[in-house]
Design an enzyme around this catalytic site. Structure first.
Site, PDB file in Angstrom:
ATOM      1  N   ALA A  18       0.858  -1.177   0.000  1.00  0.00           N
ATOM      2  CA  ALA A  18       0.000   0.000   0.000  1.00  0.00           C
ATOM      3  C   ALA A  18       0.901   1.236   0.000  1.00  0.00           C
ATOM      4  CB  ALA A  18      -0.890  -0.008   1.233  1.00  0.00           C
ATOM      5  N   GLY A  27       0.686  -5.208   0.882  1.00  0.00           N
ATOM      6  CA  GLY A  27      -0.488  -5.286   0.013  1.00  0.00           C
ATOM      7  C   GLY A  27      -0.191  -5.950  -1.317  1.00  0.00           C
ATOM      8  N   GLU A  60      -0.583  -9.479  -0.701  1.00  0.00           N
ATOM      9  CA  GLU A  60      -2.016  -9.731  -0.478  1.00  0.00           C
ATOM     10  C   GLU A  60      -2.802  -9.773  -1.795  1.00  0.00           C
ATOM     11  OE1 GLU A  60      -2.132  -6.569   2.557  1.00  0.00           O
ATOM     12  OE2 GLU A  60      -3.227  -8.006   3.802  1.00  0.00           O
TER      13      GLU A  60
HETATM   14  N1  CO8 Z   1       4.594   3.219  -0.616  1.00  0.00           N
HETATM   15  C1  CO8 Z   1       4.985   4.382  -1.144  1.00  0.00           C
HETATM   16  N2  CO8 Z   1       6.158   4.539  -1.826  1.00  0.00           N
HETATM   17  C2  CO8 Z   1       6.928   3.458  -1.965  1.00  0.00           C
HETATM   18  C3  CO8 Z   1       6.570   2.204  -1.438  1.00  0.00           C
HETATM   19  C4  CO8 Z   1       5.333   2.107  -0.749  1.00  0.00           C
HETATM   20  N3  CO8 Z   1       4.877   0.933  -0.242  1.00  0.00           N
HETATM   21  N4  CO8 Z   1       7.551   1.321  -1.728  1.00  0.00           N
HETATM   22  C5  CO8 Z   1       8.482   1.997  -2.415  1.00  0.00           C
HETATM   23  N5  CO8 Z   1       8.126   3.289  -2.562  1.00  0.00           N
HETATM   24  C6  CO8 Z   1       8.854   4.365  -3.235  1.00  0.00           C
HETATM   25  C7  CO8 Z   1      10.020   4.852  -2.377  1.00  0.00           C
HETATM   26  O1  CO8 Z   1       9.553   5.788  -1.409  1.00  0.00           O
HETATM   27  C8  CO8 Z   1      10.895   5.462  -3.419  1.00  0.00           C
HETATM   28  O2  CO8 Z   1      10.388   6.739  -3.776  1.00  0.00           O
HETATM   29  P1  CO8 Z   1      11.400   7.993  -4.009  1.00  0.00           P
HETATM   30  O3  CO8 Z   1      12.226   7.574  -5.194  1.00  0.00           O
HETATM   31  O4  CO8 Z   1      10.470   9.120  -4.313  1.00  0.00           O
HETATM   32  O5  CO8 Z   1      12.193   8.133  -2.766  1.00  0.00           O
HETATM   33  C9  CO8 Z   1      10.712   4.549  -4.621  1.00  0.00           C
HETATM   34  O6  CO8 Z   1       9.480   3.868  -4.403  1.00  0.00           O
HETATM   35  C10 CO8 Z   1      11.808   3.517  -4.764  1.00  0.00           C
HETATM   36  O7  CO8 Z   1      11.912   2.833  -3.544  1.00  0.00           O
HETATM   37  P2  CO8 Z   1      13.284   2.625  -2.758  1.00  0.00           P
HETATM   38  O8  CO8 Z   1      14.227   3.764  -3.041  1.00  0.00           O
HETATM   39  O9  CO8 Z   1      12.964   2.349  -1.329  1.00  0.00           O
HETATM   40  O10 CO8 Z   1      13.841   1.332  -3.487  1.00  0.00           O
HETATM   41  P3  CO8 Z   1      14.807   0.223  -2.871  1.00  0.00           P
HETATM   42  O11 CO8 Z   1      15.210  -0.640  -4.013  1.00  0.00           O
HETATM   43  O12 CO8 Z   1      15.873   0.823  -2.053  1.00  0.00           O
HETATM   44  O13 CO8 Z   1      13.882  -0.643  -1.877  1.00  0.00           O
HETATM   45  C11 CO8 Z   1      11.870  -1.795  -1.237  1.00  0.00           C
HETATM   46  C12 CO8 Z   1      12.797  -1.383  -2.388  1.00  0.00           C
HETATM   47  C13 CO8 Z   1      12.573  -2.843  -0.354  1.00  0.00           C
HETATM   48  C14 CO8 Z   1      10.634  -2.441  -1.862  1.00  0.00           C
HETATM   49  C15 CO8 Z   1      11.481  -0.573  -0.383  1.00  0.00           C
HETATM   50  O14 CO8 Z   1      11.012   0.443  -1.251  1.00  0.00           O
HETATM   51  C16 CO8 Z   1      10.433  -0.841   0.642  1.00  0.00           C
HETATM   52  O15 CO8 Z   1      10.716  -1.414   1.683  1.00  0.00           O
HETATM   53  N6  CO8 Z   1       9.162  -0.403   0.363  1.00  0.00           N
HETATM   54  C17 CO8 Z   1       8.070  -0.476   1.301  1.00  0.00           C
HETATM   55  C18 CO8 Z   1       7.593  -1.909   1.442  1.00  0.00           C
HETATM   56  C19 CO8 Z   1       6.473  -1.989   2.472  1.00  0.00           C
HETATM   57  O16 CO8 Z   1       6.668  -1.732   3.655  1.00  0.00           O
HETATM   58  N7  CO8 Z   1       5.275  -2.405   2.018  1.00  0.00           N
HETATM   59  C20 CO8 Z   1       4.131  -2.576   2.879  1.00  0.00           C
HETATM   60  C21 CO8 Z   1       3.345  -1.329   2.989  1.00  0.00           C
HETATM   61  S1  CO8 Z   1       2.000  -1.460   4.146  1.00  0.00           S
HETATM   62  C22 CO8 Z   1       0.838  -2.375   3.309  1.00  0.00           C
HETATM   63  O17 CO8 Z   1       1.027  -2.787   2.206  1.00  0.00           O
HETATM   64  C23 CO8 Z   1      -0.459  -2.618   4.027  1.00  0.00           C
HETATM   65  C24 CO8 Z   1      -1.573  -3.031   3.080  1.00  0.00           C
HETATM   66  C25 CO8 Z   1      -2.943  -3.052   3.663  1.00  0.00           C
HETATM   67  C26 CO8 Z   1      -3.233  -1.981   4.673  1.00  0.00           C
HETATM   68  C27 CO8 Z   1      -4.132  -0.905   4.220  1.00  0.00           C
HETATM   69  C28 CO8 Z   1      -4.275   0.116   5.365  1.00  0.00           C
HETATM   70  C29 CO8 Z   1      -5.068   1.332   5.088  1.00  0.00           C
END
Ligand code: CO8
Length: 260
Positions: free
Chosen positions: A66, A111, A114
């Site tokens: 998400a 998500g 999921e």
């Molecule tokens: N949300 C928003 N932006 C994201 C997300 C995300 N989930 N994942 C990545 N991005 C963005 C980063 O912020 C970054 O943006 P910017 O270039 O503007 O800084 C860009 O994508 C590239 O990401 P990274 O620089 O972090 O790339 P890396 O290769 O270093 O890392 C990862 C990749 C490991 C995937 C890392 O981005 C990461 O850990 N992302 C988040 C993963 C996460 O925690 N997902 C779970 C989110 S919670 C969820 O899904 C709950 C779902 C249901 C609940 C609903 C509730 C209302």
């Protein structure tokens, strides 16, 4: 249909929906979720579509969860609305009377995992990464992960992923039954579409009944579930495809199914 966050194409009976926010690793915001729901309804109602394939734009992510930037300041009622939209969308995806295949080309976290759990089949690139990292940002899964993941891979393995917040690669995902198949990245779409086209050529009503029986029988007591299966199977005898399938078998030729 004018989509902003997904790409949607239809070819040879197979619809391909691509989550298309590669700069945010295809993170799901509410707008993208709403477009997914719209597309699922299109797939459900369009007879020309026999199979749906989901994938992510770019070479890095399927869906990295998400959208955290959209979620960070939500109040509980707003968070609940976002969750309900996700729950409803993924349930519609799950029970759509046509097969859905996730072609997981990279990160499928939170998500993202999921979404794949609500699909019928999960085909992964060797580069795919799975996990439920919500705990690391003070959440738990909110789009069915605490329920579908243990049903698919067992309680212990699901708890390890959900409580520990760790990531697993495609090989481990295959070992624990989270994905059906693993392909080299450059073969993922080709192999997925090959399988999707094969499913698109199957007798459509039988495919619908098989999915219905599995989905709606799964949580029933065995007697009731088997009765549901019998009723679904009996209904197949009303189709031209059943007659053609059996006739072709007895005449030792390939069947020419018409989807009726
Ligand atoms: N949300 C928003 N932006 C994201 C997300 C995300 N989930 N994942 C990545 N991005 C963005 C980063 O912020 C970054 O943006 P910017 O270039 O503007 O800084 C860009 O994508 C590239 O990401 P990274 O620089 O972090 O790339 P890396 O290769 O270093 O890392 C990862 C990749 C490991 C995937 C890392 O981005 C990461 O850990 N992302 C988040 C993963 C996460 O925690 N997902 C779970 C989110 S919670 C969820 O899904 C709950 C779902 C249901 C609940 C609903 C509730 C209302």
């Amino acid at each position: 249909m004018d989509y902003q966050n997904i790409l949607f194409t239809i070819e040879q009976g197979v619809a391909t929906l691509t989550f298309n926010r590669p700069k945010a690793l295809n993170a799901m915001n509410a707008e993208t979720m709403a477009e997914l729901l719209t597309a699922v309804n299109v797939c459900k109602n369009d007879e020309a579509i026999r199979v749906l394939v989901l994938t992510g734009a770019g070479d890095k992510a399927f869906v990295a969860g998400a959208d955290i930037s959209q979620m960070q300041s939500l109040r509980p009622q707003e968070a609940l609305a976002f969750m309900e939209l996700g729950i409803e969308t993924l349930r519609q995806l799950e029970i759509m009377p046509k097969p859905v295949i996730a072609a997981i080309n990279g990160f499928a976290l939170g998500g993202g995992t999921e979404i794949t759990l609500a699909c019928d089949l999960r085909f992964a690139s060797e580069k795919a990464v799975f996990g439920q990292p919500e705990i690391l940002i003070g959440l738990i899964p909110g789009w069915g992960g605490t329920q579908r993941l243990p049903r698919l891979i067992g309680m212990g393995r699901a708890k390890e992923l959900i409580l520990g917040g760790g990531q697993i690669d495609a090989r481990r995902a295959y070992e624990i039954g989270l994905v059906n198949r693993v392909f080299p990245p450059e073969q993922l779409m080709e192999e997925t579409l090959k399988f999707a086209r094969k499913l698109a050529g199957m007798p459509a009503f039988a495919v619908k009944m098989a999915k219905h029986s599995i989905n709606f029988g799964y949580d029933l007591a065995l007697d009731n579930a088997c009765r549901l299966e019998s009723e679904c199977c009996a209904q197949c005898f009303s189709t031209d495809d059943q007659k053609e399938g059996m006739k072709a078998f007895l005449e030792k030729r390939k069947p020419a199914f018409k989807g009726r």
